[in-house]
Design a protein around this motif. Structure first.
Motif, short mmCIF file in Angstrom:
data_model
loop_
_atom_site.label_atom_id
_atom_site.label_comp_id
_atom_site.label_asym_id
_atom_site.label_seq_id
_atom_site.Cartn_x
_atom_site.Cartn_y
_atom_site.Cartn_z
N LEU A 1 0.84 -1.20 0.00
CA LEU A 1 0.00 0.00 0.00
C LEU A 1 0.87 1.25 0.00
O LEU A 1 1.94 1.29 0.61
N ASP A 18 -5.39 8.26 2.69
CA ASP A 18 -5.48 6.86 3.08
C ASP A 18 -4.39 6.05 2.34
O ASP A 18 -3.66 6.58 1.50
N TRP A 19 -4.34 4.76 2.70
CA TRP A 19 -3.36 3.87 2.08
C TRP A 19 -4.10 2.95 1.10
O TRP A 19 -5.10 2.35 1.44
N ARG A 20 -3.58 2.82 -0.08
CA ARG A 20 -4.19 1.99 -1.10
C ARG A 20 -3.15 1.54 -2.13
O ARG A 20 -2.02 2.07 -2.17
N THR A 21 -3.52 0.57 -2.94
CA THR A 21 -2.60 0.13 -4.01
C THR A 21 -2.61 1.15 -5.15
O THR A 21 -3.55 1.96 -5.28
#
Length: 238
Positions: A123, A131-134
């Motif tokens: 992430l 936020d944390w995401r791919t």
């Protein structure tokens, strides 16, 4: 005195004078003939080789030339007969026609600094959404309005206005590949169904991606192979 006068004055004087002249003449003749006899003596001298006439020289018989032994050339040996090569094995011939495919040209859609890397295993933090995401592609920073190129030849499969990624163009290529260009300006240069070539202008960098607005103007570029995301950098190296 009178005696001498009587002698010279008489006929006897002339007689004596004649005798003296005769004696002188005889002596001179003898000396002359003696001088003429000397060459004959010289000719009779065996050591005087320079006075021998060609007729008197002994004939010289030339020696016969030395005999040269002739050697017959050695008989050349006949070269050995070469063995015939074994017959070639029969090779099956493949008559299947070969289709020549032109090499695929792949170019970078935009030259610039990569501000967000490809990451589907870990992430990454998104500043806009906090936020944390791919991240299925790469973000390349550029001045707004910079032209964007098609990475390879293909067919435009869609032109959409995505709510998160803004104006987006997707191009389908051979081999199951598909490239996506997002955050473009509102009006791209191509339409769905259009065939494009590698390096053709398809749009320009904009600020339409709501999910990445905090990063400033940039191109979001992603690649899939058979529907699965792949690293765009690896695709561009092909």
């Amino acid at each position: 005195m009178n005696r001498w006068k009587s002698i010279f004055g008489s006929a006897g004087f002339y007689a004596v004078l004649a005798l003296c002249v005769l004696a002188v003449g005889v002596g001179g003749s003898f000396a002359l003939f003696a001088g003429r006899d000397k060459p004959a003596e010289a000719e009779s001298d065996p050591q005087r080789t320079d006075l021998i006439t060609p007729a008197e020289a002994e004939p010289v018989t030339p020696e016969p030339p030395a005999l040269v032994e002739t050697i017959a050339p050695a008989e050349e040996e006949a070269p050995p007969e070469e063995e015939a090569p074994p017959p070639m094995p029969e090779v099956p011939v493949d008559d299947t026609p070969v289709t020549v495919e032109p090499p695929r040209l792949i170019v970078s859609p935009l030259n610039g600094e990569v501000v967000t890397v490809f990451s589907v295993d870990q992430l990454v933090y998104n500043e806009t959404l906090a936020d944390w995401r791919t991240h299925d592609g790469i973000d390349i920073a550029a001045v707004q309005g910079t032209t964007v190129l098609s990475a390879s030849s293909g067919t435009v499969s869609s032109v959409t206005d995505d709510p998160l990624m803004g104006t987006t163009v997707t191009i389908r290529h051979d081999g199951g590949y598909e490239t996506t260009y997002a955050n473009l300006q509102a009006r791209p240069n191509v339409e769905a169904g259009e065939t494009v070539s590698a390096g053709q202008i398809i749009g320009a960098v904009g600020r339409t991606a709501a999910a990445e607005s905090a990063q400033g103007p940039h191109l979001h570029f992603s690649v899939t192979k058979d529907g699965e995301p792949v690293d765009p950098n690896e695709y561009l190296k092909r």
